[in-house]
Structures are given as structure tokens and as C-alpha cells.
Write an enzyme that holds these catalytic residues in place. Structure first.
Site, mmCIF file in Angstrom:
data_model
loop_
_atom_site.group_PDB
_atom_site.id
_atom_site.type_symbol
_atom_site.label_atom_id
_atom_site.label_comp_id
_atom_site.label_asym_id
_atom_site.label_seq_id
_atom_site.Cartn_x
_atom_site.Cartn_y
_atom_site.Cartn_z
ATOM 1 N N ILE A 120 -48.914 -3.593 31.893
ATOM 2 C CA ILE A 120 -48.517 -3.365 33.278
ATOM 3 C C ILE A 120 -49.303 -2.176 33.817
ATOM 4 O O ILE A 120 -49.484 -1.172 33.123
ATOM 5 C CB ILE A 120 -47.002 -3.098 33.375
ATOM 6 N N GLU A 121 -49.752 -2.273 35.061
ATOM 7 C CA GLU A 121 -50.660 -1.268 35.607
ATOM 8 C C GLU A 121 -50.058 0.136 35.633
ATOM 9 O O GLU A 121 -50.790 1.127 35.573
ATOM 10 C CB GLU A 121 -51.112 -1.647 37.013
ATOM 11 N N GLN A 122 -48.733 0.258 35.690
ATOM 12 C CA GLN A 122 -48.111 1.585 35.706
ATOM 13 C C GLN A 122 -48.215 2.295 34.361
ATOM 14 O O GLN A 122 -47.953 3.494 34.291
ATOM 15 C CB GLN A 122 -46.641 1.473 36.109
ATOM 16 N N GLY A 123 -48.573 1.578 33.296
ATOM 17 C CA GLY A 123 -48.798 2.238 32.008
ATOM 18 C C GLY A 123 -48.232 1.590 30.777
ATOM 19 O O GLY A 123 -48.759 1.792 29.681
#
Length: 554
Positions: free
Chosen positions: A327-330
Site C-alpha cells: 500500500i502506498e502509505q507504507g
């Protein structure tokens, strides 16, 4: 040794001057330093300062469902002069429609929608005094200066440029000199070192802090608590040498409406048995069919929208450990969450900084991107960033452009039409009692978020999964490869599109088991990449993705 002072939010924002460039670390309600932003908006309402700010948000700050974020600064004209955002709060919500949308639409601020991963890279470029970012991300989309140049209204000046280097054209996004970074963490020690032990991710805090510090600016850190002792070095994610002031907010939420869940921050784990199955209906059918594109050991990016149901479908089928979600948030690994916790994962294996996560994503280091769509043209261009029926203002591209630029296989999930619908699934078939009156397959999309021609030139596979049909991108355009049992190709598919769609010579029915409430046997494709390579031999190319339309994995 430096010991940054602990100050109130009002004292912290008193350090921000008129005309400053301010970068904010946040992702909707996740990691949002809302108390400091509220104080910044309050100061302007009371004193008309600081005004003329340039604001940078790689991912939306605030979600309007309890955390206002950027809207604190948009309610009074004049506080913002320029805005660079990967995405914006979508609203309406507990606070009403986002004020920032009205501000942009009225031309009250120059506004740019820059892909989130590029915005993170722009911070790193600024911190290292590089001129900017050269990339293919955004080429052919609204971010391309040959189209809108990422400008969100007529008041906005040109920013993105084309540069020719090494025999090809690149998009050039200039770096921005940052004066103030507003970031958030969990704990600050006496020396200003920051740890994120209760956060769902560190997002871009470190690079945003470096960008401000290296430019001679200030870093304001909002934290939940302080520690009387020095933090263990291995837990520090932002060093105190770049932190100027600390604001303590004991009541800060982990994310909107979630005070603290240790499984989101990786401090604890719990059984996935408590995850509710995806409710029965067309969205579950879409998620099941989308899951058929996956293979054992795939690395899969997951985006917002109907695609977020795929992990729950895999869990129900007992395949939750067969793929690794990114996921792009981490978060890497674990089980992706939805709702107010979207962007977080339960039991994550790792929590990476967003800029490093985008290094993986934008470079095509995944196998599949599971995303959603608002509109698709007959030629395969995709719009995910603009809501033409609601506003002229974009909701934002977010990380979509970064993720799709080199993803080997892009799977787009969504309903075939929009508007009020009455669609029933069951007994192995789909029945449309009332169809949506808004076409999502159109001649021209309202805004190009994904350029089909570039994807074809790169050899990417693109699959579109809806409740009534599966389509694939071909050089000639979108081709229908499967239709749902119970529907008519002409009446329910071709005539419900406002563009011409091709029909495969090998058109087949979607597997009838997808349309039965009892969970079907879900089989993933064989592993794409060999685990070990024989010594002295060149790498074996990855197995080609399963042909769109195959039903053996349904």
C-alpha cells in the site's frame, strides 16, 4: 546537544511567516497533524497572518469525517496562494463540502494536482539541491504540459515542463524550496528524536523534514507524548537534529475514529477471523473475478474503491497468505483495512516510508496493481481523478499515476454504469432490474489519469472487471472478453456504453460460480517468478499473465 522546546500549537504556528512554503505530512486521517493545522487556520482568522502560503500535500491532509486537515487553511480567502496536492478530501461530510474545493473552483488559489510519488521525490530533490524530478510518471495524462500540465483551474500558472534527454521526452517537475515542514509522530525524546510506534506509517515525514531543514527552514513536530529518556536509536525515524519545536497533543487519534489499534502499527497481531466477510452482492462478484488475475506469491498493490474487497475475498477462500499486499502509505504484507483505516494494514510485515514505497511501485517492482476507475474511454484511457457529475475540481490522482506507469498488470474494478441501480446476483446469474443512467464507458474521459497508448507501448496488460463484463485493452481498443450469465451482450453491455467496444472472437461467460453466494473454490495462477536461478544461466522471463477472460481461476 540540541533540545527542541515543547510549545503549544499556537506558539508553533507563530513561527510561520507570510509567503512561506509549507509541506504537511498526512494521508487523509492517517498521521494528520490536525492540531497544528487548526492553529494555523485560527491564527489567520484572528490576525490575517500568515497569508500567501504555498502548501504541499503529497497525500490529502484530512478526510472531512472528523479531521479537517487542509480545510482549516481554506476557509478564509488569502491564507493560501498556491497548492500542490496529490489528492484532496472528497466530502461532503460532518463538516460539509470541503472548503478547499470551492476555493480551487473559484480560482482563489493556484492549484496543482501532482502524482503523490512525484511529490515525495520533489522533496528529496529539494533536500539535496537538485533542480527537480525527471520521470515518465504522468506522461500522456492531465499532468502532461501537452494537456493540462497538472493545473486544476484557469488561475494556475504553468509548472510542469517537457525535457528531452537521452533520446526521449520526460516530464520535469521542478523542486520546491520548503520553508516549513509540519509532521506528526508518536513520541519525542528530550533531544527531539521522533518515533512512530503507534502510527500506521511514517509517510513522508523524514524527507519533508530534510527538505525544510536543508533549506534553512523549520520543522514542527506534533506528537502524542514525550519521553524523559533518549529513545532507542533503532526506533528513531526522524532525528532530533532537524526538529525545531515539538507540539504535544495527547488526544491525537491514530486515524479517524480509531484512537489506537496496535495491530495497525505492528506492535501486536490478532487473528483475521474477526474480519467480516464482504457482503453478498455485485461488489463481491467483482472482487472474486478480480482475484482471478492473481498468482501465487504475487506482489500486489491495492488501491481505494471496489478493488479493496479483493483481500476479503481471498481471506474467505483461505488464500490470504498467497499474495503480499503493498500500500502506498507504507504497509507491506498483512491484511489491508478499509473505511477510515484505509491506507493501513492489520498485522503488517513492514512499514516503509512512502517515498521508498513509491520507489518500488513507480519502478514496476510489483506484479499486479489492483485499482478502481470512474470512467474509461473506448480506447482505454482511464479517469480516476475527476468527478464530472459533482464538481469541476479533481479529487486528485494520488499515487495512481505512479503505480500504473510500469505495473506489469493493471486490474481495474468497478460497476459498468453509475447512478441509481437495482442489480441482483444469485443462482449463478446476474439480473439487472434497473440500470444506472450514467455511462462509465465513454468516448472521451473527463480527465486522463492513465494513458492507454503509453501502456500498450510498454506492453502492459490491462484488465477491466465489472459486475456484468470483463474487458481487456488491445491496440484496437477495449475488447469485451466475458459477460455475466443472465445478461444480453447488446442490451446490457454494448448499448449501455457511450463508446464503441470490441467483442472478442472468443467471448465466453463469466464463471457461474462467481454469482452464487456460497464461496467458490478460488484457484490462483502458478508462481510467475522462479525462486532460485541455476548458476551461470540468465534469468528466466516471468510467465505471461493469465489471459483476460480465462475462467479456470474463478
Amino acid at each position: 546537544m540540541r533540545t527542541p522546546p515543547i510549545v503549544t500549537a499556537d506558539e508553533a504556528v507563530g513561527l510561520i511567516a507570510d509567503g512561506a512554503t509549507v509541506t504537511v505530512s498526512s494521508s487523509s486521517g492517517l498521521g494528520c497533524p490536525d492540531a497544528v493545522l487548526a492553529a494555523l487556520g485560527r491564527r489567520y482568522r484572528d490576525t490575517s497572518a500568515p497569508g500567501g502560503l504555498t502548501l504541499i500535500h503529497p497525500i490529502a491532509a484530512g478526510d472531512m469525517y472528523g479531521i479537517k486537515g487542509i480545510d482549516h487553511l481554506a476557509e478564509q480567502p488569502g491564507q493560501l496562494s498556491r497548492l500542490f496536492a496529490g489528492s484532496l478530501p472528497s466530502g461532503p461530510s460532518d463538516f460539509g463540502p470541503p472548503a478547499v474545493r470551492a476555493l480551487i473552483e473559484s480560482g482563489g488559489v493556484q492549484a496543482y494536482n501532482i502524482p503523490s510519488g512525484v511529490l515525495f521525490q520533489m522533496h528529496r530533490a529539494a533536500a539535496t539541491r537538485q533542480p527537480g524530478v525527471l520521470t515518465e510518471v504522468g506522461a500522456g495524462t492531465f499532468a502532461d504540459p501537452r494537456q493540462d500540465g497538472a493545473r486544476m483551474n484557469a488561475a494556475t500558472e504553468e509548472f510542469v515542463r517537457i525535457e528531452h534527454l537521452a533520446g526521449k521526452d520526460w516530464l520535469f517537475y521542478p523542486a520546491l524550496s520548503v520553508d516549513v515542514a509540519i509532521i506528526r509522530a508518536t513520541t519525542a525524546d528530550p533531544f527531539g528524536n521522533l518515533s512512530f510506534e503507534q502510527e500506521g506509517g511514517t509517510l513522508g515525514a523524514l524527507d519533508q523534514a530534510y527538505a525544510a531543514h536543508n533549506n534553512g527552514g523549520i520543522v514542527i513536530a506534533q506528537v502524542k507524548r514525550t519521553s524523559p529518556d533518549r529513545l532507542p536509536p533503532s526506533t528513531v525515524r526522524v532525528p532530533g537534529i532537524v526538529v525545531d519545536v515539538v507540539v504535544v497533543v495527547p488526544e491525537q487519534m491514530q486515524t479517524t475514529q480509531i484512537s489506537y489499534d496496535p495491530t495497525i502499527s505492528g506492535e501486536a497481531s490478532r487473528s483475521l477471523a474477526e474480519i467480516e466477510p464482504l457482503p453478498w452482492g455485485p461488489e463481491k462478484v467483482i472482487a472474486r473475478r478480480a482475484a482471478a488475475a492473481l498468482h501465487h506469491d504475487d506482489i500486489v498493490n491495492l488501491g481505494f474503491g471496489l478493488s479493496a474487497g479483493v483481500p476479503r475475498v481471498l481471506l474467505e477462500a483461505g488464500h490470504e497468505d498467497e499474495v503480499t499486499w503493498v500500500i502506498e502509505q507504507g504497509p507491506i504484507g498483512g491484511f489491508p483495512l478499509t473505511g477510515f483505516a484505509f491506507g493501513s494494514a492489520m498485522n503488517p510485515h513492514a512499514l516503509m516510508p512512502s517515498i521508498d514505497q513509491f520507489t518500488l511501485l513507480a519502478g514496476g517492482g510489483i506484479d499486479v496493481a489492483m485499482l478502481s476507475f470512474l470512467q474509461i474511454s473506448g480506447t482505454g484511457d482511464v479517469n480516476v481523478s475527476h468527478l464530472p457529475s459533482r464538481s469541476h475540481v479533481t479529487v486528485g490522482i494520488g499515487g495512481f499515476a505512479d503505480i500504473t506507469t510500469f505495473a506489469p498488470h493493471v486490474v481495474l474494478s468497478g460497476y459498468f454504469t453509475a447512478g441509481s441501480r437495482d442489480i441482483e446476483v444469485g443462482d449463478g446469474r446476474l439480473t439487472i432490474r434497473q440500470d444506472g443512467d450514467v455511462a462509465k464507458f465513454v468516448t472521451d474521459v473527463a480527465q486522463i489519469s492513465f494513458a492507454a497508448r503509453n501502456a500498450l507501448d510498454r506492453g502492459q496488460q490491462v484488465t477491466v472487471v465489472t459486475e456484468r463484463a470483463v474487458l481487456r485493452l488491445t491496440p484496437a481498443g477495449l475488447e469485451v472478453t466475458e459477460i455475466a450469465p443472465g445478461i444480453d451482450l447488446r442490451r446490457d453491455v454494448l448499448d449501455r456504453a457511450d463508446c464503441d467496444l470490441l467483442v472478442s472472437d472468443d467471448l465466453r461467460l463469466m464463471d457461474h460460480r462467481l454469482f452464487r453466494e456460497v464461496a467458490p473454490q478460488l484457484e490462483l495462477g502458478p508462481r510467475r517468478r522462479p525462486l532460485l536461478m541455476p548458476a551461470g544461466r540468465p534469468p528466466v522471463p516471468a510467465a505471461p499473465p493469465t489471459r483476460c477472460g480465462a475462467t479456470s481461476h474463478a
